[in-house]
Design an enzyme around this catalytic site. Structure first.
Site, PDB file in Angstrom:
ATOM      1  N   ASP A 182       0.850  -1.188   0.000  1.00 45.20           N
ATOM      2  CA  ASP A 182       0.000   0.000   0.000  1.00 45.20           C
ATOM      3  C   ASP A 182       0.893   1.247   0.000  1.00 45.20           C
ATOM      4  O   ASP A 182       2.091   1.171   0.300  1.00 45.20           O
ATOM      5  CB  ASP A 182      -0.876  -0.038   1.256  1.00 45.20           C
ATOM      6  CG  ASP A 182      -1.710   1.205   1.412  1.00 45.20           C
ATOM      7  OD1 ASP A 182      -2.507   1.493   0.505  1.00 45.20           O
ATOM      8  OD2 ASP A 182      -1.555   1.914   2.436  1.00 45.20           O
ATOM      9  N   ASP A 219      -0.365   5.246   0.730  1.00 47.84           N
ATOM     10  CA  ASP A 219      -0.672   6.239   1.769  1.00 47.84           C
ATOM     11  C   ASP A 219      -0.661   5.598   3.149  1.00 47.84           C
ATOM     12  O   ASP A 219      -1.399   4.658   3.418  1.00 47.84           O
ATOM     13  CB  ASP A 219      -2.050   6.854   1.531  1.00 47.84           C
ATOM     14  CG  ASP A 219      -2.059   7.819   0.363  1.00 47.84           C
ATOM     15  OD1 ASP A 219      -1.188   8.691   0.328  1.00 47.84           O
ATOM     16  OD2 ASP A 219      -2.944   7.700  -0.502  1.00 47.84           O
TER      17      ASP A 219
END
Length: 333
Positions: A15, A17
């Site tokens: 991932d 953010d």
């Protein structure tokens, strides 16, 4: 095979953010961790639910922050959503795009025709755009109410920004849900599709999902049947983790991406040196002294065992001053 976590896997599905960067700044040590994985022959696929930017733009940002990233290393929920939509409607179908210009381009690349009126739409695809307003949501409502196929790139209710948490695509999707009573098909995390596409992109048989959100990254990993590492650098908190339902429980817990080079046993939830946890009339009671993250790893399996597949809803208490201090630092006091 190495004894550290990275040695057990042949790809990282990471991932962005809250995991690798926060806004315009890399999470400390994250670029070094990803470069280290690359040096050991473990590629990283950058997997993001953010549908507002093109893979090229995402790769450029990552490269600027020191990550070894190319356009082909990025997989977005917009890509997964456009691919899903192309499987659901015939070539040339009219698609109302609620999202950015890059999402329009992806729809067009799939042989579909973007339109601006809900009256003309065979389908709707909805992804995040900071410019989405009432008129476009109204057109989506008209299309969905009229029977158009509806795909949401993702349903993240919130989005981290430099100014704090803001409404995410899921909040905008919720507007159309309330107005129509319909439910969209979901392409991004926590649905499995985005992660399985990322895994296939590097022909991985032993991927590790790395993320900071239980409700997207970790739940997506569970849906995809992949092991996961939760890093405590983003959205999900220690309290969220202790209370997590079975579909949101990670395989490993680390402070940050430096955990990739830590021993597997250290990262696995279970009793750790210095700490014990007992269940007392529905409450977790922590005793001992040691590292805060080890206290959290010790708490989790006891809470999860008590909750079964559901969420643990009991209190967490300390037995002793060291335990009380650890719970306070973890936000569990």
């Amino acid at each position: 095979m190495s004894d550290d976590l990275l040695g057990r896997h042949d790809a990282l599905l990471a991932d962005l953010d809250g995991t690798l960067y926060r806004g315009p700044v890399a999470v400390p040590g994250a670029a070094d961790a990803v470069r280290g994985a690359t040096d050991r022959g473990v590629p990283t696929v950058y997997v993001t639910n953010n549908a507002s930017r093109s893979p090229a733009d995402v790769a450029a940002q990552l490269a600027g922050l020191g990550f070894p990233a190319r356009e082909q290393d990025v997989r977005t929920s917009a890509q997964a959503g456009a691919a899903m939509l192309a499987e659901l409607v015939p070539a040339g179908a009219a698609v109302l795009v609620v999202g950015t210009a890059s999402l329009v381009d992806l729809v067009r690349e799939r042989g579909l025709e973007p339109v601006t009126s809900g009256d003309d739409a065979d389908a709707v695809i909805q992804g995040h755009s900071p410019d989405t307003g009432w008129r476009l949501l109204a057109e989506a409502t008209v299309a969905v109410r009229g029977g158009a196929v509806w795909v949401a790139t993702n349903v993240d209710l919130t989005l981290p920004t430099e100014r704090g948490t803001m409404p995410g695509n899921g909040s905008m999707v919720g507007v159309v849900k309330v107005a129509t009573g319909a439910e969209p098909r979901i392409a991004g995390k926590p649905a499995a599709r985005l992660l399985t596409e990322a895994q296939a992109a590097v022909s991985s048989s032993r991927p590790l999902v790395v993320g900071d959100r239980l409700d997207t990254d970790i739940e997506g990993a569970v849906a995809a049947g992949a092991p996961s590492l939760l890093v405590m650098t983003g959205v999900s908190t220690a309290r969220d983790l202790v209370r997590a339902a079975a579909v949101r429980r990670p395989t490993y817990v680390g402070a940050d991406t430096s955990a990739l080079t830590r021993p597997v046993d250290e990262l696995t939830p279970g009793e750790k040196d210095g700490w014990t946890v007992r269940l007392d009339e529905g409450a977790l009671v922590l005793t001992g002294n040691g590292a805060d993250l080890d206290a959290l790893r010790t708490l989790c399996p006891v809470a999860w065992g008590a909750a079964g597949d559901g969420e643990f809803d009991g209190p967490v208490r300390a037995d002793g001053s060291a335990a009380a201090d650890a719970l306070a630092r973890l936000g569990l006091a």
